[in-house]
Design an enzyme around this catalytic site. Structure first.
Site, mmCIF file in Angstrom:
data_model
loop_
_atom_site.group_PDB
_atom_site.id
_atom_site.type_symbol
_atom_site.label_atom_id
_atom_site.label_comp_id
_atom_site.label_asym_id
_atom_site.label_seq_id
_atom_site.Cartn_x
_atom_site.Cartn_y
_atom_site.Cartn_z
ATOM 1 N N ARG A 26 -41.420 -28.003 24.830
ATOM 2 C CA ARG A 26 -42.813 -28.256 24.407
ATOM 3 C C ARG A 26 -42.784 -29.344 23.320
ATOM 4 O O ARG A 26 -42.006 -29.248 22.374
ATOM 5 C CB ARG A 26 -43.462 -26.960 23.880
ATOM 6 C CG ARG A 26 -43.562 -25.872 24.957
ATOM 7 C CD ARG A 26 -44.498 -24.751 24.545
ATOM 8 N NE ARG A 26 -45.879 -25.170 24.538
ATOM 9 C CZ ARG A 26 -46.879 -24.449 24.021
ATOM 10 N NH1 ARG A 26 -46.618 -23.282 23.455
ATOM 11 N NH2 ARG A 26 -48.120 -24.884 24.061
ATOM 12 N N ASP B 172 -49.420 -26.764 14.331
ATOM 13 C CA ASP B 172 -48.219 -27.060 15.130
ATOM 14 C C ASP B 172 -47.421 -28.214 14.556
ATOM 15 O O ASP B 172 -46.214 -28.304 14.735
ATOM 16 C CB ASP B 172 -48.606 -27.344 16.584
ATOM 17 C CG ASP B 172 -48.991 -26.041 17.249
ATOM 18 O OD1 ASP B 172 -50.154 -25.621 17.113
ATOM 19 O OD2 ASP B 172 -48.096 -25.411 17.850
ATOM 20 N N GLN C 73 -55.679 -17.479 23.767
ATOM 21 C CA GLN C 73 -54.826 -16.882 22.711
ATOM 22 C C GLN C 73 -55.663 -16.049 21.733
ATOM 23 O O GLN C 73 -55.189 -15.054 21.197
ATOM 24 C CB GLN C 73 -54.087 -17.974 21.926
ATOM 25 C CG GLN C 73 -52.952 -18.642 22.663
ATOM 26 C CD GLN C 73 -53.402 -19.905 23.371
ATOM 27 O OE1 GLN C 73 -54.567 -20.045 23.743
ATOM 28 N NE2 GLN C 73 -52.491 -20.822 23.582
ATOM 29 N N ASN D 62 -53.271 -28.776 15.857
ATOM 30 C CA ASN D 62 -53.307 -27.334 16.154
ATOM 31 C C ASN D 62 -53.999 -27.188 17.500
ATOM 32 O O ASN D 62 -54.383 -28.179 18.141
ATOM 33 C CB ASN D 62 -54.034 -26.572 15.029
ATOM 34 C CG ASN D 62 -53.876 -25.067 15.177
ATOM 35 O OD1 ASN D 62 -52.767 -24.563 15.371
ATOM 36 N ND2 ASN D 62 -54.963 -24.316 15.121
ATOM 37 N N LYS D 63 -54.143 -25.964 17.935
ATOM 38 C CA LYS D 63 -54.705 -25.681 19.258
ATOM 39 C C LYS D 63 -55.988 -26.457 19.522
ATOM 40 O O LYS D 63 -56.840 -26.569 18.652
ATOM 41 C CB LYS D 63 -54.942 -24.162 19.348
ATOM 42 C CG LYS D 63 -55.509 -23.661 20.656
ATOM 43 C CD LYS D 63 -54.727 -24.113 21.854
ATOM 44 C CE LYS D 63 -53.254 -23.743 21.812
ATOM 45 N NZ LYS D 63 -52.433 -24.438 22.839
ATOM 46 N N ARG E 129 -44.871 -18.102 22.131
ATOM 47 C CA ARG E 129 -45.611 -19.311 21.786
ATOM 48 C C ARG E 129 -45.986 -19.210 20.319
ATOM 49 O O ARG E 129 -45.778 -18.188 19.680
ATOM 50 C CB ARG E 129 -46.825 -19.572 22.717
ATOM 51 C CG ARG E 129 -47.523 -18.411 23.348
ATOM 52 C CD ARG E 129 -48.293 -17.540 22.407
ATOM 53 N NE ARG E 129 -49.137 -18.305 21.511
ATOM 54 C CZ ARG E 129 -49.541 -17.915 20.325
ATOM 55 N NH1 ARG E 129 -49.149 -16.722 19.844
ATOM 56 N NH2 ARG E 129 -50.298 -18.644 19.558
ATOM 57 N N GLY E 130 -46.565 -20.312 19.789
ATOM 58 C CA GLY E 130 -46.836 -20.366 18.355
ATOM 59 C C GLY E 130 -45.679 -21.095 17.691
ATOM 60 O O GLY E 130 -44.500 -20.774 17.942
ATOM 61 N N ALA E 131 -46.008 -22.072 16.826
ATOM 62 C CA ALA E 131 -44.987 -22.995 16.329
ATOM 63 C C ALA E 131 -43.774 -22.311 15.671
ATOM 64 O O ALA E 131 -42.621 -22.584 16.047
ATOM 65 C CB ALA E 131 -45.635 -24.004 15.374
HETATM 66 O O1 MRU Z 1 -49.982 -23.252 22.739
HETATM 67 P P1 MRU Z 1 -49.642 -22.258 21.656
HETATM 68 O O2 MRU Z 1 -50.178 -20.892 21.916
HETATM 69 O O3 MRU Z 1 -48.174 -22.272 21.324
HETATM 70 O O4 MRU Z 1 -50.413 -22.824 20.373
HETATM 71 C C1 MRU Z 1 -50.311 -22.117 19.181
HETATM 72 C C2 MRU Z 1 -51.144 -22.688 18.098
HETATM 73 O O5 MRU Z 1 -51.823 -23.673 18.253
HETATM 74 C C3 MRU Z 1 -51.027 -22.020 16.752
HETATM 75 O O6 MRU Z 1 -52.237 -22.115 16.059
HETATM 76 C C4 MRU Z 1 -49.936 -22.716 15.935
HETATM 77 O O7 MRU Z 1 -48.755 -22.799 16.666
HETATM 78 C C5 MRU Z 1 -49.667 -22.025 14.652
HETATM 79 S S1 MRU Z 1 -48.836 -20.506 14.908
HETATM 80 C C6 MRU Z 1 -48.500 -19.784 13.406
#
Ligand code: MRU
Length: 357
Positions: free
Chosen positions: A88, A238, A197, A248-249, A45-47
Site C-alpha cells: 500500500r 496516513d 471503516q 487521511n481517508k 489496515r490503518g497506518a
Molecule cells: O484504508 P485504511 O483503512 O488503511 O485507512 C485508514 C485511515 O485512513 C486512518 O484514518 C489512518 O490510517 C490513521 S489510523 C490510526
C-alpha cells in the site's frame, strides 16, 4: 484490549477486519508473503497497524530464511522488504517500519552477528515496535484529552482506533483518554464510503468500550455542524508532510473544510512515525487508487449501471491551514507546522522517552 495483530510462534495472527462487525475471526499469516497479502487485502489496515505488521513480516521472513551466510541473507532481506513495501503506497508508517527493520538488520550484519542471533534480534525489534505503538497511542491520549470538550459530540472519520494500531488508537485513543478522564463524549462516526471503516469498525470498537456512538452517512456532517451538534472533529493520518498537510481517508478534506466554515476545531492525532519530513507538502503524497468494484458494489450487489466511470482514491490531503492542532506522542503541534514539526523531532531525539501530559 482489542487484539488487532499478534506475533505467535508459528506466524502473525490478524483479526480479520474485512469480516467485522458481524464475525470476529482471525487469519494466521505463516510467511512474509502472506503478511503482504493481509496488508494489501486490508485484513489489517490503518497506518500504525500496517507499519507494525510489515515489521513483523520482515521478522517472519528472516526467521524462516534458510540462508547459509550473510551474503545470501542480505539478498533475501531485500526481497522481503520490497515485497512488503509494494502493498500500500500512502501510509508512510509502512516504509518507516521496513526501514527501521533494515537498519537494525544492517547494524547486526555489519557487526558479523550470527544468523540465529540476527533472527532473534529482528523478532525482538518487531515486538518492541508493537509495544512502542501502544505506548505512543496512550501518550497521544494523555496529550490530547484536554482538547476535547468536557461534554459534547465529537465527529471522527474512518477508523483511527485500536483496530488501526496495536491497541488503544490515535484519534479514538484521544477520545478514550478523554472519557477515562471523565469527559462526557458522544461520538459521530462517519460511515466512510466505500469501505465503511467508520460504520463497520469505529462503531464496533467504540460500542465495545461503551462509548456512545452514532453512525452518520458521509454527507450528513455539514448539516449537523450547522445545527451546532458537533463540538470537535478528530481524525488519524496516513502521512503528514513537513508542512503539516495531512493525507487521511478520502472524505477527511471535506470534513476539515466544513469544520473551518463552522468554527469547529479539527484535530489530527498521529505518531511521529506518520510524519514524513522528506515529503515537503501534500501534493507530493502518493494516493492509493483502489478497485472500482469497492464503489460499484455493496455487499456483493451492483449499485451502479454498467459502463459508469468510477473514481476510487483511498485517501485525500487536508491542507495544514484547516488543522487546528496535530496531537503526537511527544506533545501537541500547532501552526506554523514546518517549525513545530522540526522542533518536535529535535525534542524527541533529545528525549525519546514518552512523557504523558
Ligand atoms: O484504508 P485504511 O483503512 O488503511 O485507512 C485508514 C485511515 O485512513 C486512518 O484514518 C489512518 O490510517 C490513521 S489510523 C490510526
Amino acid at each position: 484490549m482489542i487484539p488487532t495483530l499478534e506475533w505467535l510462534p508459528n506466524g502473525v495472527n490478524f483479526l480479520d477486519q474485512t469480516k467485522l462487525p458481524l464475525e470476529e475471526t482471525y487469519v494466521l499469516a505463516t510467511d512474509y508473503n502472506q503478511v503482504a497479502t493481509v496488508i494489501r487485502d486490508m485484513i489489517v489496515r490503518g497506518a500504525p497497524a500496517i507499519g507494525v505488521s510489515a515489521a513483523m513480516g520482515v521478522a517472519l521472513g528472516v526467521s524462516q530464511s534458510q540462508a547459509a551466510d550473510l551474503v545470501a541473507l542480505n539478498a533475501e532481506v531485500a526481497v522481503i522488504s520490497e515485497t512488503l513495501a509494494a502493498t500500500r503506497p500512502t501510509a508512510v508508517n509502512l516504509f518507516w517500519a521496513i526501514k527501521r527493520m533494515r537498519n537494525r538488520y544492517n547494524t547486526l550484519a555489519e557487526a558479523n552477528t550470527s544468523i540465529p542471533e540476527i533472527k532473534a534480534s529482528l523478532i525482538a525489534e518487531a515486538q518492541q515496535m508493537y509495544d512502542e505503538d501502544i505506548a505512543a497511542c496512550k501518550a497521544m491520549g494523555a496529550h490530547g484529552a484536554a482538547l476535547l470538550p468536557q461534554e459534547g459530540t465529537v465527529l471522527t472519520h474512518c477508523n483511527a482506533g485500536a483496530l488501526a494500531t496495536c491497541g488503544y488508537g490515535t484519534a479514538l485513543g484521544v477520545i478514550r483518554a478523554a472519557v477515562e478522564r471523565g469527559h462526557k463524549i458522544d461520538v459521530f462516526a462517519d460511515e466512510t464510503r466505500p469501505y465503511l471503516q467508520g460504520a463497520r469498525l469505529t462503531a464496533w470498537e467504540l460500542l465495545h468500550d461503551n462509548i456512545p456512538t452514532t453512525v452518520l452517512c458521509d454527507n450528513m456532517a455539514g448539516s449537523l455542524m450547522r445545527q451546532e451538534r458537533i463540538q470537535a472533529v478528530i481524525v488519524g493520518a496516513d502521512r503528514i508532510a513537513a508542512n503539516g498537510d495531512t493525507a487521511n481517508k478520502i472524505g477527511t478534506y471535506s470534513v476539515a473544510v466544513l469544520a473551518k466554515e463552522h468554527g469547529i476545531p479539527f484535530y489530527v492525532a498521529a505518531p511521529l512515525s506518520t510524519i514524513d519530513v522528506a515529503t515537503l507538502h501534500g501534493d507530493q503524497i502518493p494516493i492509493e487508487q483502489r478497485a472500482a468494484t469497492e464503489v460499484t458494489h455493496s455487499n456483493g450487489k451492483q449499485m451502479t449501471p454498467n459502463g459508469a466511470a468510477i473514481q476510487n482514491p483511498a485517501f485525500d490531503v487536508t491542507p495544514a491551514k484547516y488543522i487546528t492542532a496535530i496531537i503526537t506522542e511527544h506533545g501537541v503541534l500547532r501552526a506554523p507546522y514546518e517549525q513545530s514539526i522540526r522542533e518536535m523531532f529535535e525534542k524527541a531525539a533529545a528525549q525519546p522517552e514518552l512523557i504523558s501530559a
